[in-house]
Design an enzyme around this catalytic site. Structure first.
Site, mmCIF file in Angstrom:
data_model
loop_
_atom_site.group_PDB
_atom_site.id
_atom_site.type_symbol
_atom_site.label_atom_id
_atom_site.label_comp_id
_atom_site.label_asym_id
_atom_site.label_seq_id
_atom_site.Cartn_x
_atom_site.Cartn_y
_atom_site.Cartn_z
ATOM 1 N N ASP A 161 0.827 -1.343 0.013
ATOM 2 C CA ASP A 161 -0.062 -0.188 0.218
ATOM 3 C C ASP A 161 0.842 1.167 -0.165
ATOM 4 O O ASP A 161 2.180 1.034 0.048
ATOM 5 C CB ASP A 161 -0.907 0.045 1.300
ATOM 6 N N LYS A 184 -4.520 -0.670 -1.723
ATOM 7 C CA LYS A 184 -5.145 -1.574 -0.870
ATOM 8 C C LYS A 184 -6.132 -0.935 -0.283
ATOM 9 O O LYS A 184 -6.222 -0.010 0.212
ATOM 10 C CB LYS A 184 -3.904 -2.027 0.310
ATOM 11 N N ARG A 186 -8.811 -2.245 3.021
ATOM 12 C CA ARG A 186 -9.001 -3.216 4.035
ATOM 13 C C ARG A 186 -10.543 -3.443 4.183
ATOM 14 O O ARG A 186 -11.422 -2.836 4.113
ATOM 15 C CB ARG A 186 -8.471 -2.699 5.123
ATOM 16 N N THR A 215 -1.973 -11.158 9.974
ATOM 17 C CA THR A 215 -2.769 -12.593 9.604
ATOM 18 C C THR A 215 -2.326 -12.876 8.154
ATOM 19 O O THR A 215 -2.535 -14.249 7.896
ATOM 20 C CB THR A 215 -4.202 -12.072 9.142
ATOM 21 N N THR A 218 -2.778 -9.146 3.820
ATOM 22 C CA THR A 218 -2.279 -8.032 2.926
ATOM 23 C C THR A 218 -1.192 -8.778 1.948
ATOM 24 O O THR A 218 -1.519 -8.510 0.597
ATOM 25 C CB THR A 218 -1.614 -7.053 3.644
HETATM 26 C C1 R5P Z 1 -1.094 -1.986 7.706
HETATM 27 O O1 R5P Z 1 -1.350 -0.731 7.454
HETATM 28 C C2 R5P Z 1 0.347 -2.512 7.776
HETATM 29 O O2 R5P Z 1 1.480 -1.915 7.448
HETATM 30 C C3 R5P Z 1 0.275 -3.900 7.438
HETATM 31 O O3 R5P Z 1 -0.080 -4.294 5.987
HETATM 32 C C4 R5P Z 1 -0.849 -4.765 8.206
HETATM 33 O O4 R5P Z 1 -0.737 -4.761 9.644
HETATM 34 C C5 R5P Z 1 -0.577 -6.364 7.813
HETATM 35 O O5 R5P Z 1 -1.651 -7.026 8.619
HETATM 36 P P1 R5P Z 1 -2.156 -8.311 7.711
HETATM 37 O O6 R5P Z 1 -0.932 -9.466 7.579
HETATM 38 O O7 R5P Z 1 -3.245 -8.954 8.866
HETATM 39 O O8 R5P Z 1 -2.802 -8.195 6.444
#
Ligand code: R5P
Length: 284
Positions: A161, A184, A186, A215, A218
């Site tokens: 992102d 990106k 969410r 998790t 992303t």
């Molecule tokens: C969000 O803005 C962070 O930079 C990471 O992209 C995010 O925390 C990743 O989380 P997950 O692995 O759950 O998608």
């Protein structure tokens, strides 16, 4: 200088001590039968510049940090620099709904209260630094991730992102290759929607870099998108590998390689941020 580390950052504390040629203090950390923490610093810290290293995740490690700070302050030290490799609660850095706390601020206030200086590593958003009531600086693990990637020769570095684009730019600058970021959106805690960008992924060796993998949602969405566009290889790297809910296995299903740093020790840790902390400490 003497280095004190909590149980979340013991290995990193040892690596850092070697980098700066300082003693790594002998610290006893135990749990009482009711689960509460007991800490004791066995070395005399009088007259020392103390560097205390401890990630504040999960919650029990934050408590350990507060106890260690208090124990350090019982000595007649010159200066306490608190290094927080992974700063827990950094993603709740604003009020999203009425009645919520600003969790990052709550944590920063406690950490800052006891320290003369705070150093964080790839904190989720640099604006959090204003919450520490003391001198605070954020450094990055990306130069070390870039060094690790040099031998794998990625051809494009991708940020999942816009928020991570500075990180991708740093890595690409060291490797001397192209970089780009994806759009990106969410959807919920585990799912994100990634929209393709202008960069062509066809035949490329792509390294996706982010601050945190939690998790894996992303990176998985980004990797699938890039694979559909014909990427030849996909590497994923982050500073902080939380890897919740079987994320490591899920990521291995879509990425050729997953790597993270020692801000949180886990099975993908292949990069150390010790040199970056040393550079900053020796500079200040
Ligand atoms: C969000 O803005 C962070 O930079 C990471 O992209 C995010 O925390 C990743 O989380 P997950 O692995 O759950 O998608």
């Amino acid at each position: 200088m003497i280095v004190v580390s909590g149980s979340a950052s013991k290995k990193l504390g040892e690596s850092f001590s070697k980098e700066v040629n300082a003693k790594h203090a002998n610290v006893v950390i135990k749990r009482f039968p009711d689960g509460e923490a007991y800490v004791r610093i066995m070395d005399n810290l009088d007259g020392e510049n103390v560097v205390l290293i401890q990630s504040t995740y999960p919650d029990q490690n934050a408590i350990e940090l507060f106890l260690l700070q208090d124990a350090v302050k019982e000595f007649k030290i010159k200066k306490l620099t608190t290094v927080i490799p992974y700063f827990g609660y950094s993603r709740q850095d604003k009020k999203f709904n009425e009645g919520e706390p600003i969790s990052a601020r709550a944590m920063a206030k406690h950490v800052g209260m006891m320290s003369d200086e705070v150093i964080t590593i790839d904190i989720h958003d640099k604006s959090i630094l204003r919450f520490f009531d003391t001198k605070a600086k954020d450094i990055s693990g990306m130069p070390q991730i870039a060094k690790y990637f040099l031998k794998l020769k990625p051809t494009v570095i991708i940020a999942p992102d816009d928020g991570a684009s500075e990180r991708a730019k740093t890595v690409a600058g060291i490797i001397k290759c192209r970089w780009d970021y994806l759009e990106k959106k969410r959807i919920d805690g585990e799912h994100v929607e990634i929209t393709p960008k202008s960069v062509s992924a066809k035949g490329e060796k792509i390294a996706i870099v982010d601050d945190i993998i939690a998790t894996g949602g992303t990176i998985i969405a980004a990797a699938k998108q890039l694979r559909q566009q014909g990427a030849e290889k996909i590497f994923a790297a982050c500073t902080h590998g939380l890897f919740t809910g079987g994320a490591t296995e899920k990521l291995k299903g879509v990425c050729d390689l997953v790597v993270s740093t020692d801000t949180i020790e886990n099975s993908t840790t292949n990069v150390s941020v010790a040199k970056e902390i040393a550079k900053e400490i020796l500079r200040s």
